[in-house]
Design a protein around this motif. Structure first.
Motif, mmCIF file in Angstrom:
data_model
loop_
_atom_site.group_PDB
_atom_site.id
_atom_site.type_symbol
_atom_site.label_atom_id
_atom_site.label_comp_id
_atom_site.label_asym_id
_atom_site.label_seq_id
_atom_site.Cartn_x
_atom_site.Cartn_y
_atom_site.Cartn_z
ATOM 1 N N SER A 183 0.847 -1.171 -0.034
ATOM 2 C CA SER A 183 0.052 -0.073 0.043
ATOM 3 C C SER A 183 0.904 1.140 -0.160
ATOM 4 C CB SER A 183 -0.963 -0.059 1.063
ATOM 5 O OG SER A 183 -0.490 0.067 2.367
ATOM 6 N N ALA A 184 1.964 1.106 0.770
ATOM 7 C CA ALA A 184 2.736 2.313 0.711
ATOM 8 C C ALA A 184 3.480 2.448 -0.592
ATOM 9 C CB ALA A 184 4.028 2.114 1.947
ATOM 10 N N SER A 185 3.692 1.622 -1.342
ATOM 11 C CA SER A 185 4.160 1.638 -3.011
ATOM 12 C C SER A 185 3.477 2.231 -3.731
ATOM 13 C CB SER A 185 4.958 0.434 -3.011
ATOM 14 O OG SER A 185 5.306 0.265 -4.413
ATOM 15 N N VAL A 186 2.112 1.789 -3.491
ATOM 16 C CA VAL A 186 1.022 2.303 -4.479
ATOM 17 C C VAL A 186 0.829 3.731 -4.022
ATOM 18 C CG1 VAL A 186 -1.515 2.323 -4.768
ATOM 19 C CG2 VAL A 186 -0.249 0.060 -4.621
ATOM 20 N N ALA A 187 0.779 3.965 -2.857
ATOM 21 C CA ALA A 187 0.628 5.672 -2.625
ATOM 22 C C ALA A 187 2.027 6.386 -3.127
ATOM 23 C CB ALA A 187 0.487 5.852 -1.037
ATOM 24 N N GLN A 188 2.738 6.070 -2.853
ATOM 25 C CA GLN A 188 4.128 6.642 -3.589
ATOM 26 C C GLN A 188 4.163 6.560 -4.877
ATOM 27 O OE1 GLN A 188 7.663 4.653 -2.359
ATOM 28 N NE2 GLN A 188 8.511 6.631 -1.961
ATOM 29 N N SER A 189 3.839 5.743 -5.770
ATOM 30 C CA SER A 189 3.814 5.785 -7.174
ATOM 31 C C SER A 189 2.710 6.641 -7.376
ATOM 32 C CB SER A 189 3.394 4.607 -7.697
ATOM 33 O OG SER A 189 4.368 3.392 -7.386
ATOM 34 N N ALA A 190 1.525 6.708 -7.101
ATOM 35 C CA ALA A 190 0.529 7.767 -7.377
ATOM 36 C C ALA A 190 0.778 9.164 -7.020
ATOM 37 C CB ALA A 190 -1.067 7.221 -6.527
ATOM 38 N N LEU A 191 1.311 9.390 -5.859
ATOM 39 C CA LEU A 191 1.735 10.764 -5.655
ATOM 40 C C LEU A 191 3.046 11.366 -6.590
ATOM 41 C CD1 LEU A 191 1.536 10.564 -1.712
ATOM 42 C CD2 LEU A 191 0.058 11.926 -3.400
ATOM 43 N N ARG A 192 3.861 10.396 -6.913
ATOM 44 C CA ARG A 192 5.178 10.760 -7.713
ATOM 45 C C ARG A 192 4.345 11.091 -9.208
ATOM 46 N NH1 ARG A 192 9.392 6.798 -5.391
ATOM 47 N NH2 ARG A 192 10.194 8.420 -3.916
ATOM 48 N N GLY A 193 3.194 10.400 -9.450
ATOM 49 C CA GLY A 193 2.694 10.706 -10.864
ATOM 50 C C GLY A 193 1.873 12.236 -10.885
ATOM 51 N N LEU A 194 1.763 12.633 -9.559
ATOM 52 C CA LEU A 194 0.719 13.890 -9.590
ATOM 53 C C LEU A 194 1.587 15.105 -9.695
ATOM 54 C CD1 LEU A 194 -2.068 14.257 -8.549
ATOM 55 C CD2 LEU A 194 -1.323 14.515 -6.203
ATOM 56 N N GLY A 195 1.055 15.944 -10.384
ATOM 57 C CA GLY A 195 2.005 17.342 -10.594
ATOM 58 C C GLY A 195 1.757 18.006 -9.368
ATOM 59 N N GLY A 196 2.862 18.697 -9.199
ATOM 60 C CA GLY A 196 3.084 19.514 -7.814
ATOM 61 C C GLY A 196 3.494 18.892 -6.927
ATOM 62 N N VAL A 197 3.908 17.502 -6.607
ATOM 63 C CA VAL A 197 4.601 16.685 -5.553
ATOM 64 C C VAL A 197 5.930 16.908 -6.015
ATOM 65 C CG1 VAL A 197 5.035 14.862 -4.645
ATOM 66 C CG2 VAL A 197 2.793 15.377 -5.172
ATOM 67 N N ASP A 198 6.665 17.547 -4.896
ATOM 68 C CA ASP A 198 8.215 17.717 -5.027
ATOM 69 C C ASP A 198 8.972 16.541 -4.446
ATOM 70 O OD1 ASP A 198 7.981 20.318 -6.019
ATOM 71 O OD2 ASP A 198 7.681 20.896 -4.126
ATOM 72 N N SER A 199 8.466 15.871 -3.270
ATOM 73 C CA SER A 199 9.277 14.660 -2.940
ATOM 74 C C SER A 199 8.202 13.937 -2.046
ATOM 75 C CB SER A 199 10.334 14.874 -1.837
ATOM 76 O OG SER A 199 9.926 15.587 -1.130
ATOM 77 N N VAL A 200 8.499 12.526 -2.026
ATOM 78 C CA VAL A 200 7.568 11.404 -1.266
ATOM 79 C C VAL A 200 8.375 10.680 -0.651
ATOM 80 C CG1 VAL A 200 5.911 9.634 -1.504
ATOM 81 C CG2 VAL A 200 5.891 11.477 -3.087
ATOM 82 N N ASP A 201 8.156 10.479 0.703
ATOM 83 C CA ASP A 201 9.126 9.541 1.670
ATOM 84 C C ASP A 201 8.093 8.860 2.467
ATOM 85 O OD1 ASP A 201 11.699 10.628 0.999
ATOM 86 O OD2 ASP A 201 10.911 12.607 1.851
ATOM 87 N N VAL A 202 8.493 7.506 2.423
ATOM 88 C CA VAL A 202 7.649 6.437 3.271
ATOM 89 C C VAL A 202 8.637 6.259 4.612
ATOM 90 C CG1 VAL A 202 6.829 4.096 3.303
ATOM 91 C CG2 VAL A 202 6.570 5.758 1.398
ATOM 92 N N ASP A 203 7.882 6.053 5.879
ATOM 93 C CA ASP A 203 8.514 5.706 6.938
ATOM 94 C C ASP A 203 7.935 4.445 7.252
ATOM 95 O OD1 ASP A 203 9.295 5.288 9.531
ATOM 96 O OD2 ASP A 203 9.347 7.434 10.112
ATOM 97 N N ARG A 204 8.530 3.461 7.287
ATOM 98 C CA ARG A 204 7.970 2.066 7.584
ATOM 99 C C ARG A 204 7.760 1.879 9.079
ATOM 100 N NH1 ARG A 204 11.353 0.565 2.779
ATOM 101 N NH2 ARG A 204 10.013 -0.378 1.341
ATOM 102 N N VAL A 205 8.594 2.420 9.774
ATOM 103 C CA VAL A 205 8.332 2.206 11.189
ATOM 104 C C VAL A 205 7.246 2.992 11.733
ATOM 105 C CG1 VAL A 205 9.461 2.430 13.640
ATOM 106 C CG2 VAL A 205 10.885 1.990 11.610
ATOM 107 N N ALA A 206 7.082 4.284 11.417
ATOM 108 C CA ALA A 206 5.907 5.002 11.921
ATOM 109 C C ALA A 206 4.625 4.874 10.984
ATOM 110 C CB ALA A 206 6.388 6.440 11.631
#
Length: 64
Positions: A14-37
């Motif tokens: 699910s984190a990977s899906v969200a990350q991919s969707a956001l990276r394809g969204l215009g206006g997003v500069d960076s996306v970081d996933v924190d697996r522990v939190a």
């Protein structure tokens, strides 16, 4: 601005899906996933919290 969202039903998939969707969204500069939190942080200078949250949810990933 950086926004942090809790992935309420966290999995690496699910984190990977969200990350991919956001990276394809215009206006997003960076996306970081924190697996522990079990969170995803998104840096955007043009999108609002609600717009980013909506994009995560539209990708099928529960978040708050």
């Amino acid at each position: 601005m950086t926004y942090t969202f809790d992935l309420t039903d966290y999995s690496d998939t699910s984190a990977s899906v969200a990350q991919s969707a956001l990276r394809g969204l215009g206006g997003v500069d960076s996306v970081d996933v924190d697996r522990v939190a079990e969170t995803i942080s998104v840096n955007s200078t043009t999108l609002s919290y609600g717009e980013i949250l909506n994009a995560i949810r539209q990708a099928g990933v529960p978040a708050k």
